[in-house]
Design a protein around this motif. Structure first.
Motif, PDB file in Angstrom:
ATOM      1  N   THR A  27     -33.979   4.594   7.153  1.00 22.32           N
ATOM      2  CA  THR A  27     -33.424   4.093   8.406  1.00 22.32           C
ATOM      3  C   THR A  27     -34.321   4.439   9.604  1.00 22.32           C
ATOM      4  OG1 THR A  27     -32.171   6.104   8.871  1.00 22.32           O
ATOM      5  CG2 THR A  27     -31.108   4.429   7.492  1.00 22.32           C
ATOM      6  N   ARG A  29     -33.336   6.167  12.059  1.00 25.27           N
ATOM      7  CA  ARG A  29     -33.079   7.594  12.280  1.00 25.27           C
ATOM      8  C   ARG A  29     -34.006   8.454  11.424  1.00 25.27           C
ATOM      9  NH1 ARG A  29     -28.239   9.699  14.079  1.00 25.27           N
ATOM     10  NH2 ARG A  29     -27.172   7.748  13.506  1.00 25.27           N
ATOM     11  N   ASP A  30     -34.166   8.072  10.148  1.00 23.91           N
ATOM     12  CA  ASP A  30     -35.047   8.824   9.240  1.00 23.91           C
ATOM     13  C   ASP A  30     -36.471   8.882   9.782  1.00 23.91           C
ATOM     14  OD1 ASP A  30     -32.963   9.130   7.431  1.00 23.91           O
ATOM     15  OD2 ASP A  30     -33.575   7.416   6.193  1.00 23.91           O
ATOM     16  N   ARG A  33     -36.928  11.070  12.937  1.00 18.28           N
ATOM     17  CA  ARG A  33     -36.941  12.495  12.555  1.00 18.28           C
ATOM     18  C   ARG A  33     -38.276  12.877  11.939  1.00 18.28           C
ATOM     19  NH1 ARG A  33     -38.687  15.738   9.157  1.00 18.28           N
ATOM     20  NH2 ARG A  33     -38.067  14.294   7.501  1.00 18.28           N
ATOM     21  N   TYR A  54     -40.030  13.827  20.605  1.00 19.33           N
ATOM     22  CA  TYR A  54     -38.897  12.932  20.363  1.00 19.33           C
ATOM     23  C   TYR A  54     -39.067  11.622  21.136  1.00 19.33           C
ATOM     24  CZ  TYR A  54     -34.266  10.895  20.555  1.00 19.33           C
ATOM     25  OH  TYR A  54     -33.218  10.010  20.493  1.00 19.33           O
ATOM     26  N   VAL A  58     -39.474   7.949  19.336  1.00 17.25           N
ATOM     27  CA  VAL A  58     -38.564   6.822  19.591  1.00 17.25           C
ATOM     28  C   VAL A  58     -39.356   5.615  20.083  1.00 17.25           C
ATOM     29  CG1 VAL A  58     -36.714   5.991  21.093  1.00 17.25           C
ATOM     30  CG2 VAL A  58     -36.536   8.248  20.021  1.00 17.25           C
ATOM     31  N   ASP A  73     -29.463   3.304  20.103  1.00 13.06           N
ATOM     32  CA  ASP A  73     -28.260   3.592  19.323  1.00 13.06           C
ATOM     33  C   ASP A  73     -27.851   2.495  18.331  1.00 13.06           C
ATOM     34  OD1 ASP A  73     -28.106   6.032  20.492  1.00 13.06           O
ATOM     35  OD2 ASP A  73     -26.457   5.554  21.853  1.00 13.06           O
ATOM     36  N   LEU A  76     -30.061   2.858  15.029  1.00 10.09           N
ATOM     37  CA  LEU A  76     -30.370   4.135  14.386  1.00 10.09           C
ATOM     38  C   LEU A  76     -30.182   4.102  12.881  1.00 10.09           C
ATOM     39  CD1 LEU A  76     -29.050   6.857  16.860  1.00 10.09           C
ATOM     40  CD2 LEU A  76     -31.365   6.685  15.924  1.00 10.09           C
ATOM     41  N   ASP A  77     -29.149   3.444  12.412  1.00 13.63           N
ATOM     42  CA  ASP A  77     -28.851   3.448  10.976  1.00 13.63           C
ATOM     43  C   ASP A  77     -29.242   2.146  10.293  1.00 13.63           C
ATOM     44  OD1 ASP A  77     -27.717   6.092  10.877  1.00 13.63           O
ATOM     45  OD2 ASP A  77     -26.028   5.278  11.999  1.00 13.63           O
TER      46      ASP A  77
END
Length: 313
Positions: A27, A29-30, A33, A54, A58, A73, A76-77
């Motif tokens: 994702t 998000r992954d 990170r 960060y 992004v 947002d 993210l997934d």
């Protein structure tokens, strides 16, 4: 296959591709990170418009996926297909291994809502002037529409000249730089904003090749890094043109020249403002007879000094 070669069966090949970031990070998000960890472990330095690992992660992930930079947002997934994972991985590695600034990877830089094309021919736009120009350089310039002529000395990518054109809509802007490569980039940015009629580009070492004329306002974000600081720059800055960073032992070689020549180019009530970063103490020690006004903005205090024409005479 030679008998001497090590044999890897199909199951083992499949097992290899089941591990590592390309297989395990699914994702947005992954990948954000992973990028933060990768940048921190690589010792990346963040000084080109983004605050930390960060923010840079992004930005690079969203840009690579052609997603809106201001809407993280909802995505993210979201799952990322294999070809896009490879693109993200390549960008992260370029940033971490080559220590290439993010702006040079994406080919763009932002000052507020203004986007500019950049590449290693020009310094990456970053200036405290950007915030001050949002309000037409108020309160020091009472009526931005009354400004008829202004100059951006050391224009680089043309970013501040473009901001000045928007801040002073009735002004003819002269943008000066010593580098023909930088002026080529500035020309593209000026054209992108349709400002060719308002902004004139001049190749010049300081004022040396600028035709005699006078300005209401001269702004300059010149090279001002001291020799000592140049020798200690993080790797990211070494990708930028050194000509746009350093200016002699104390960082003031060009500024001396500008202050000596500026009176001939300022109207009697004109202003000159010069950005010097953290070098206020050097400026005050070098020019003890000057009494500049030190300006502050949301991002920093005492990074820009301003003088009226009469103070220079």
């Amino acid at each position: 296959m030679n008998h001497d070669d090590t044999y890897i069966d199909d199951n083992e090949v499949e097992h290899i591709h089941e591990h590592g970031p390309l297989a395990e990070l699914v994702t947005v998000r992954d990948w954000i990170r992973y990028a933060v960890t990768r940048f921190n472990r690589a010792g990346c330095f963040f000084g080109h418009g983004l605050q930390d690992a960060y923010d840079e992660a992004v930005y690079l992930v969203l840009h690579t996926l052609s997603l809106p930079l201001d809407r993280l947002d909802p995505f993210l997934d979201a799952c990322i297909p294999g070809d896009e994972r490879e693109a993200i991985f390549a960008v992260i590695e370029k940033r971490a291994v080559e220590r290439l600034p993010a702006a040079y990877i994406t080919g763009e830089a932002w000052l507020g809502n203004f986007r500019f094309k950049v590449d290693p021919r020009v310094i990456i736009p970053r200036s405290f002037f950007a915030e001050l120009l949002q309000d037409g350089f108020s309160p020091w310039i009472a009526d931005p529409e009354a400004v008829s002529s202004a100059m951006d000395m050391c224009t680089g990518s043309g970013c501040l000249a473009i901001l000045m054109a928007h801040a002073f809509p009735n002004a003819k802007i002269v943008a000066v730089d010593i580098s023909p490569d930088a002026l080529d980039v500035a020309r593209e940015n000026i054209a992108a904003y349709g400002l060719e009629e308002q902004i004139t580009l001049i190749q010049s070492d300081g004022f040396s090749a600028v035709p005699q004329q006078t300005f209401d306002f001269i702004l300059s974000n010149p090279p001002y890094v001291t020799q000592e600081a140049m020798e200690a720059l993080p790797k990211e800055y070494l990708h930028e043109p050194g000509l746009a960073l350093g200016s002699g032992e104390d960082g003031l070689d060009l500024i001396r020249q500008l202050l000596a020549d500026a009176p001939r180019y300022l109207k009697p009530e004109g202003l000159i403002a010069v950005e010097v970063g953290h070098n206020r103490h050097i400026v005050e020690e070098t020019f003890p007879d000057l009494t500049p006004t030190w300006l502050s903005g949301p991002s920093g205090e005492n990074k820009i000094f301003m003088l009226e024409a009469g103070q220079l005479l």
